[in-house]
Design an enzyme around this catalytic site. Structure first.
Site, PDB file in Angstrom:
ATOM      1  N   SER B  53       0.866  -1.168   0.000  1.00  0.00           N
ATOM      2  CA  SER B  53       0.000   0.000   0.000  1.00  0.00           C
ATOM      3  C   SER B  53       0.899   1.212   0.000  1.00  0.00           C
ATOM      4  O   SER B  53       2.087   1.094   0.284  1.00  0.00           O
ATOM      5  CB  SER B  53      -0.905  -0.027   1.237  1.00  0.00           C
ATOM      6  OG  SER B  53      -1.843   1.017   1.173  1.00  0.00           O
ATOM      7  N   ARG B 301      -0.266  -4.661  -6.490  1.00  0.00           N
ATOM      8  CA  ARG B 301      -1.538  -5.213  -6.004  1.00  0.00           C
ATOM      9  C   ARG B 301      -2.681  -4.483  -6.687  1.00  0.00           C
ATOM     10  O   ARG B 301      -2.624  -3.256  -6.862  1.00  0.00           O
ATOM     11  CB  ARG B 301      -1.632  -5.010  -4.477  1.00  0.00           C
ATOM     12  CG  ARG B 301      -2.852  -5.620  -3.822  1.00  0.00           C
ATOM     13  CD  ARG B 301      -2.757  -7.144  -3.764  1.00  0.00           C
ATOM     14  NE  ARG B 301      -3.817  -7.756  -2.978  1.00  0.00           N
ATOM     15  CZ  ARG B 301      -4.969  -8.208  -3.506  1.00  0.00           C
ATOM     16  NH1 ARG B 301      -5.197  -8.094  -4.799  1.00  0.00           N
ATOM     17  NH2 ARG B 301      -5.869  -8.786  -2.733  1.00  0.00           N
ATOM     18  N   THR B 337      -7.444   1.867   4.117  1.00  0.00           N
ATOM     19  CA  THR B 337      -7.080   1.185   5.357  1.00  0.00           C
ATOM     20  C   THR B 337      -8.084   1.493   6.460  1.00  0.00           C
ATOM     21  O   THR B 337      -8.551   0.591   7.168  1.00  0.00           O
ATOM     22  CB  THR B 337      -5.666   1.592   5.806  1.00  0.00           C
ATOM     23  OG1 THR B 337      -4.753   1.333   4.737  1.00  0.00           O
ATOM     24  CG2 THR B 337      -5.228   0.808   7.028  1.00  0.00           C
ATOM     25  N   CYS B 490       0.610  -7.614 -16.628  1.00  0.00           N
ATOM     26  CA  CYS B 490       1.170  -8.333 -15.475  1.00  0.00           C
ATOM     27  C   CYS B 490       2.455  -7.653 -15.037  1.00  0.00           C
ATOM     28  O   CYS B 490       3.404  -7.562 -15.811  1.00  0.00           O
ATOM     29  CB  CYS B 490       1.448  -9.790 -15.811  1.00  0.00           C
ATOM     30  SG  CYS B 490       2.348 -10.614 -14.464  1.00  0.00           S
ATOM     31  N   CYS B 513       4.639 -14.940  -9.749  1.00  0.00           N
ATOM     32  CA  CYS B 513       3.397 -14.218  -9.433  1.00  0.00           C
ATOM     33  C   CYS B 513       3.492 -13.504  -8.080  1.00  0.00           C
ATOM     34  O   CYS B 513       3.825 -14.112  -7.068  1.00  0.00           O
ATOM     35  CB  CYS B 513       2.237 -15.202  -9.422  1.00  0.00           C
ATOM     36  SG  CYS B 513       0.676 -14.470  -8.967  1.00  0.00           S
ATOM     37  N   CYS B 516      -1.106 -10.102  -7.391  1.00  0.00           N
ATOM     38  CA  CYS B 516      -1.801  -8.808  -7.501  1.00  0.00           C
ATOM     39  C   CYS B 516      -3.232  -8.981  -8.000  1.00  0.00           C
ATOM     40  O   CYS B 516      -4.055  -8.106  -7.817  1.00  0.00           O
ATOM     41  CB  CYS B 516      -1.021  -7.838  -8.389  1.00  0.00           C
ATOM     42  SG  CYS B 516      -1.163  -8.140 -10.161  1.00  0.00           S
ATOM     43  N   CYS B 519      -4.616 -10.261 -13.580  1.00  0.00           N
ATOM     44  CA  CYS B 519      -4.994 -11.142 -14.696  1.00  0.00           C
ATOM     45  C   CYS B 519      -6.409 -11.659 -14.537  1.00  0.00           C
ATOM     46  O   CYS B 519      -7.155 -11.780 -15.510  1.00  0.00           O
ATOM     47  CB  CYS B 519      -3.995 -12.288 -14.819  1.00  0.00           C
ATOM     48  SG  CYS B 519      -3.691 -13.184 -13.285  1.00  0.00           S
TER      49      CYS B 519
END
Lengths: 249, 545
Positions: B53, B301, B337, B490, B513, B516, B519
């Site tokens: 974040s 993310r 958050t 990606c 990977c 996130c 895809c």
């Protein structure tokens, strides 16, 4: 027979270590820590020996900060029966650790001590050998196979260009190499059970061991960066570059 | 593979996911009812390992949950001291004047720049002190639904080989049964997907729209460091129809958080969020902060940007969705958050009430959300993100200013999203290729060296966790029409179009990977199914992320 397995809490093997800006060491703040992978192999081997009936109890021990109890819990989740945490400063030196272990060996009287061959943080490869020296026990280092029978340990050692078979009279020291076994996963039920297994905490000072470092770190630096490679179009170009640029032929 | 014999354990509440929502829910549950057994699982190897974040956070929910958070040493150490919003052109930048009037959502007075990973690690210690059982390294692989009630989850099997057969270290997953199950998986959770489909929770709400955030942490020379500085940008290099922008925060010990978010409703199939993120660093407004520093971490993310209009039904028999699994992000504020934590706390309160009367569905949660500050906050923000989708970046910014100054968030209308993000790509032949400069190795980098810094690892011998529902669709749709957009969106180099000239086919490097979920969201054929790999796999983000 009781087996003692010392384990160390180190920067996780997946993490790219980062040198502190002042070059005094590796930055470990907020970095994921876990059990030294060679120690996991040692724990696995000890648990397998107990499962085979060659041992009756597996005791894990760590010398380090309070947080090292997480590492001990992991070892107990893999199957160790109980744990001892010896509190000290972060990353004590091998000789100090070996002296602590000697005291614990005198107290616990194990028939076998299995350690990882080295810790992946300082790569010292010394604690097992030092402990053997302090105790006057036989040692089988870089073990890739261990068999226990008739008061002896038969150990296959990984040496240059092959293996060496040694037979040790117990009690003895064994240090685990990569090929000894593949450690199991700690299952969720076993992690839950491990929370209830006994964990004893003692201060290094209580054992009367001087933990003061004897080595001083002059500086720590990251390896210099490699230059990117290039693609060459022909053998002629390759030879030309090796001769005139790299100057190796 | 035959159904393995599973061990099973019973809890009062099982929480899936150790982010701010899940941890806040766990803490609240034990505060309200110290006898409840609360089990929280997290697919990352430790709490915080999968948290990415910005982050500037508003401490409102934290202060409600743990009023003495300061004394307890919560890692909120860098208060925001100065703040700029820049509109970028290719070489210059315009500062948005009177920011707190024109974009009051962006005013960060009283907020803190944090590493959310660190905050989560701290929340986890608080939760454990209260008796919450936390198990990182275990992924939720399946939802258990019996007699139409969610009664828990199954953790993933460990030690399954590539071929799907049990390996030497095989360890079957375990049933974690619970009276109530809370899904706190973050954006596009894989179990949340199952629950939403089973109970049709998205009925009558707008399609969710998403963003992809990519982040780097830099260490910069002390003399350049200005702790508390917050800078946001929009405009260049994105065209007017693409939503997104960059952030840069100075925090901690000579650290800078730099990142970029792009709305996943973008149309240009050639767009590469990763390369956009890299080239923005070359702009003078960003370059001046980072030059002379070194990059120490990388992550990515997806996040939910649909806001109020896209929030699904929150409860179902046996549990609730919380945090970004439900989509509580406040988009114009670019903060989620505090809303995630608040939603977790309210869900916990609802579960405790439901338990008293043995109600199947903790239905009071929805009502509690509507009566809390969460709802008016999201309601007043609801038109801004869709305005950007309708009117473009400049039009959206003007709308946002009018909304803030004249309507004060109380417009009598609501703008809607009409499309799934997977529907918005234009064919490759109708799209223009942006120019992306080659990485210089100092400020800008390639994908692989970036993924390396995320410390991502998956056990090699396991089935591919990114599944194509119909592999034969890739060539006619993804390749022939869109020229493999997955190889560009990606951020971890998982997808590669191999043998482009002779026999184009898709290669999936699942080991890279970073979880996130882009895809799963953006694939134009909705053919990629993101499932959880073996627990403990994925990135290992250090503190600072």
């Amino acid at each position: 027979m009781k087996i003692l397995v010392p384990v160390k809490r180190v920067v996780d093997y997946n993490i790219k270590p980062r040198v502190k800006a002042d070059g005094s060491g590796v930055d470990t703040t907020g970095v994921k820590m876990s059990m030294n992978p060679f120690d996991e192999i040692a724990v696995e081997e000890a648990v397998r020996l107990r499962e085979k009936g060659a041992a009756s109890e597996v005791v894990v021990v760590s010398v380090g900060v309070q947080k090292a109890q997480d590492t001990l819990r992991t070892a107990m989740a893999m199957g160790a029966d109980r744990a001892i945490l010896v509190l000290s400063e972060e990353s004590p030196e091998p000789l100090a650790v070996a002296k602590v272990l000697r005291k614990l060996v005198e107290k616990e009287e194990p028939g076998l001590v299995i350690l990882g061959k080295q810790a992946i943080d300082d790569d010292m490869n010394a604690t097992g050998q030092m402990l053997a020296g302090l105790l006057g026990w036989g040692q089988g280092t870089f073990a890739s196979k261990v068999e226990i029978a008739d008061g002896h340990a038969r150990v296959s050692r990984e040496i240059d260009g092959g293996t060496e078979e040694v037979s040790l009279t117990l009690p003895a020291i064994i240090t685990a190499d990569l090929r000894l076994n593949e450690p199991r996963y700690a299952s969720l039920p076993n992690i839950m059970k491990a929370k209830k297994k006994p964990l004893e905490t003692i201060e290094a000072a209580e054992l009367g061991v001087d933990m003061k470092p004897r080595l001083s770190v002059v500086s720590v630096a990251e390896p210099s960066e490699r230059k990117a490679g290039i693609k060459v179009g022909s053998v002629g170009e390759l030879v030309e570059k090796l001769r005139n640029e790299a100057k190796v032929i | 593979m035959s159904e393995p014999v599973r061990e099973s354990m019973e809890f009062d509440v099982v929480i899936v996911g150790g982010g701010p929502a899940g941890l806040a829910a766990a803490i609240r549950l034990r505060q309200l009812s110290p006898d409840l057994s609360v089990c929280l699982i997290e697919k990352g190897s430790e709490i915080g390992a999968h948290i990415v974040s910005g982050a500037v956070i508003e401490p409102r929910a934290l202060a409600e949950l743990i009023p003495d958070w300061k004394e307890r040493g919560a890692p909120l150490n860098t208060p925001v001291t100065s703040e700029d919003m820049l509109y970028l052109t290719e070489t210059g930048s315009l500062r948005v004047p009177l920011l707190d009037k024109v974009m009051p959502h962006m005013a960060n007075h009283g907020n803190y720049i944090v590493s959310l990973g660190e905050v989560c690690r701290w929340l986890a210690t608080q939760a454990e002190e209260l008796g919450v059982e936390i198990y990182p390294g275990f992924a939720g692989a399946d939802v258990i639904i019996e007699r139409n009630r969610v009664v828990g989850v199954v953790t993933g099997d460990m030690g399954v080989t590539k071929e799907g057969t049990p390996g030497p270290n095989y360890q079957p997953g375990m049933e974690l049964r619970a009276r109530y199950t809370l899904f706190a998986e973050g954006c596009r959770g894989s179990l949340t997907k199952q629950v939403m489909a089973h109970y049709d929770l998205r009925k009558d709400v707008d399609p969710q729209t998403y963003g992809l955030g990519i982040k780097e942490v830099w260490e910069i020379p002390a003399e350049k460091h200005r702790p508390g500085l917050v800078q946001h940008s929009f405009g260049w290099p994105l065209d007017d129809s693409t939503y997104g922008g960059a952030w840069l925060y100075h925090f901690g010990e000579n650290l800078v958080s730099y990142g970029f978010v792009v709305g996943l409703d973008y149309a240009n199939t050639w767009l590469s969020p990763f390369e956009e993120m890299q080239r923005i660093k070359l702009h003078p407004a960003f370059r001046q902060h980072l030059e002379g520093g070194r990059r120490i971490s990388y992550g990515a993310r997806a996040l939910s940007e649909g806001g109020l209009q896209a929030i699904p039904r929150l409860t179902f028999p046996g549990g609730a969705l919380i945090g970004d699994s439900a989509g509580f992000l406040n988009v114009p504020k670019i903060k989620g958050t505090h809303t995630a934590m608040k939603s977790g706390m309210l869900a916990a309160e609802s579960v405790v009430e439901a338990m008293k009367t043995d109600r199947v569905e903790p239905g009071a949660f929805t009502e509690k959300v509507r009566r809390s500050w969460l709802w008016p906050e999201l309601r007043s923000a609801r038109n801004i993100r869709p305005a950007f989708a309708h009117f473009g970046a400049k039009g959206g910014a003007v709308y946002a200013a009018i909304d803030a100054m004249l309507l004060r968030g109380r417009a009598p209308w609501t703008l809607h999203f009409k499309h799934e993000d997977s529907d918005t790509l234009k064919p490759a032949s109708l799209s223009e290729k942006p120019f992306y400069p080659k990485p210089d190795g100092k400020l800008t980098f390639d994908r692989l060296s970036s993924v390396f810094l995320s410390a991502t690892n998956h056990e090699e011998d396991q089935p591919v966790h990114l599944r194509l529902r119909n592999p034969s669709l890739w060539k006619p749709v993804n390749w022939d029409v869109f020229r493999a957009p997955e190889s560009r969106y990606c951020p971890a180099g998982v997808y590669e179009a191999a043998d482009e000239a002779t026999n184009p086919h898709l290669q999936i490097n699942a080991q890279n990977c970073v979880h996130c979920k882009t895809c799963d969201i953006k694939d134009p054929a909705q053919n990629i199914d993101w499932t959880t790999p073996e627990g403990g796999g994925g990135p290992n983000y250090p503190a600072g992320m």
